[in-house]
Design an enzyme around this catalytic site. Structure first.
Site, PDB file in Angstrom:
ATOM      1  N   GLY A   1      -5.128  84.811 -22.948  1.00  0.00           N
ATOM      2  CA  GLY A   1      -6.042  84.026 -23.132  1.00  0.00           C
ATOM      3  C   GLY A   1      -6.222  83.669 -21.220  1.00  0.00           C
TER       4      GLY A   1
ATOM      5  CD  GLU B   1      -2.534  95.972 -24.160  1.00  0.00           C
ATOM      6  OE1 GLU B   1      -3.543  95.355 -22.990  1.00  0.00           O
ATOM      7  OE2 GLU B   1      -2.102  95.001 -24.477  1.00  0.00           O
TER       8      GLU B   1
ATOM      9  NE  ARG C   1      -6.393  78.023 -30.632  1.00  0.00           N
ATOM     10  CZ  ARG C   1      -6.757  79.620 -29.602  1.00  0.00           C
ATOM     11  NH1 ARG C   1      -5.372  79.233 -29.318  1.00  0.00           N
ATOM     12  NH2 ARG C   1      -7.613  79.247 -29.562  1.00  0.00           N
TER      13      ARG C   1
END
Ligand code: MV4
Length: 450
Positions: free
Chosen positions: A164, A200, A292
């Site tokens: 997030g 990355e 979720r």
């Protein structure tokens, strides 16, 4: 099917889950903090149990209190909603140990996806495209220098325990790598108690596109298409839509099939979201998975006709996917605006007393909220107070419908992000569907004069 479900959440999502349970004929138990005594989820549930003081750590995040409430009321399942305990593997474990079904995937899969470097490795092993980067965590400065040389700049340092957007750093040159590596490790240790980071390649101005998935407890996983979530500020989404203007049917079918196949290998069950970055060349790369139901699930419901909360409950109860979702066809377009109790310019939270309220309605308009006239928005929780979701035959009609629905929406007593949403949907670039993750910052930047 379950006998009785406890909803371990508050606000609009708690109400949304109670609605689904009612339609399935399942009795519900709400839990609430002392700040939420008069909340709508408490009034609408069949039973309600106070689980502690206002602060989330003392109530909605307090595992022993939630489990006690479940035992006292004799429920056989818990729906965690989103946020709070929804992606807490320990909580899922405690539920199962207490013979209460956790409505979500297994604790092992929650844990796997919570460790972001591991999630990336498992996704790659299961056949999903990932961004070039380190195979695991970068242990020391020597490894950092070697990895940076291999990946080349710009690169991104990410916290393994993050997600997030927390604990990330962009590194644009060799001079920055060692200080950034140490700073990122310190930050990760501070924020998550774990210093581990991985690298990355940095993708410039990507789109954020995510696939909705649903798996049963018999090994089958399907996808329900994608959502475009590029309109964000500081990793908070403001507007989401389905389908993505950047995804055509052939990309949806090929990537969707790869996603579903990968999650079958992983043993995924329940509702979930697989997040991708799409670069300017149109390549997709896995970044994270959320285990979720998500805030923006209604846009997928609007274009597929599938009630994702009911589906989540039914697969958790052991029903087969082919019975829960025999099939679907994508129809039309849907957009969601997240309405927060915040100053639309500074984004400072604006809790308080709702003095006047008028919801938009009419054809193709849905409002998911737990607000009512005279309600109080407490200062203790996140500031989402309503989701405005509109659907229409195509994207242009959907944007027009969102503009008129925002005009009809009245909330007085607290500041809201409605004025900002009006600016977004009025923007020509938004209207053309030319989105990337820098779109909102650009819209909010002070106008430049030549
Ligand atoms: C990235 C990236 C560019 N390159 N990874 C942000 C949240 C987290 N889920 C991953 N994020 C990003 N990862 C690489 N290799 C850019 C972002 C990113 C972003 C992603 C999705 C939506 C909004 C974003 C805003 C800034 C950065």
């Amino acid at each position: 099917m379950f006998r009785k479900i406890l909803i371990a959440n508050r606000g609009e999502i708690a109400l949304r889950v109670i609605c689904a349970c009612k339609e399935l004929g399942i009795p519900t138990v709400a839990v609430f903090s002392e700040a939420d005594r008069n909340a709508l989820h408490v009034r609408f549930a069949d039973e309600a149990v106070c689980i502690g003081p206002p602060r989330a750590t003392d109530s909605y995040l307090n595992i022993p209190q939630v489990i006690s409430a479940a035992e006292i009321t004799n429920v056989d399942a818990i729906h965690p909603g989103y946020g709070f305990l929804a992606e807490n593997a320990n909580f899922a474990e405690v539920c199962e140990a207490s013979h209460i079904s956790f409505i979500g995937p297994s604790a092992e899969v929650i844990r796997m996806m919570g460790e972001k470097d591991r999630a990336r490795r498992e996704a790659a092993a299961a056949g999903l495209p990932v961004i070039p980067g380190t195979p695991g965590i970068v242990e020391d400065e020597h490894a950092a220098l070697r990895a940076a040389k291999e990946i080349s700049y710009p690169l991104m340092i990410k916290a393994s325990a993050g997600g997030g957007g927390r604990g990330m750093r962009i590194v644009r040159s060799a001079a920055e790598i060692l200080p950034a590596f140490q700073a990122a490790r310190n930050e990760a240790e501070q924020a998550f108690g774990v210093p581990d980071v991985y690298f990355e390649k940095y993708v410039e101005r990507p789109r954020h596109i995510e696939f909705q998935v649903l798996g049963d407890r018999h090994g089958r996983v399907m996808h329900l298409g994608e959502r475009e979530c590029s309109v964000q500020r500081r990793h908070q989404k403001l507007v989401e839509e389905a389908p993505s203007p950047a995804v055509d049917e052939s990309v949806r079918e090929s990537l969707g099939a790869r996603v579903a196949g990968a999650l079958e290998k992983i043993g995924y069950s329940g509702a979930g979201t697989v997040e991708f970055l799409r670069d300017a060349q149109g390549e997709f790369y896995f970044i994270e998975m959320n285990t979720r139901i998500q805030v923006e699930h209604p846009v997928t419901e609007s274009v597929t006709g599938v009630d994702l909360i009911k589906a989540q409950i039914r697969v958790a109860a052991g029903e087969k996917l082919e019975e829960v979702v025999p099939g679907y066809t994508l129809r039309g377009h849907a957009i969601e605006c997240r309405i927060n109790a915040e100053d639309p310019e500074t984004f400072a939270p604006s809790p308080g007393h709702i003095t006047a309220l008028n919801f938009p309605g009419g054809h193709g308009v849905r409002v998911d909220t737990a607000m009512y006239s005279d309600a109080v928005v407490p200062p203790y929780y996140d500031s989402l107070i309503a989701k405005l979701i509109v659907r229409a035959g195509d994207r242009a009609e959907c944007v027009a419908r969102m503009r008129r629905a925002l005009e009809m929406f009245v909330i007085e007593g607290v500041k809201t992000t409605i004025p900002l949403h009006r600016r977004i949907v009025d923007d020509p670039q938004f209207q053309r569907g030319e989105l990337h993750t820098g779109f909102l910052d650009h819209l909010l930047a002070p106008a430049e004069h030549a």
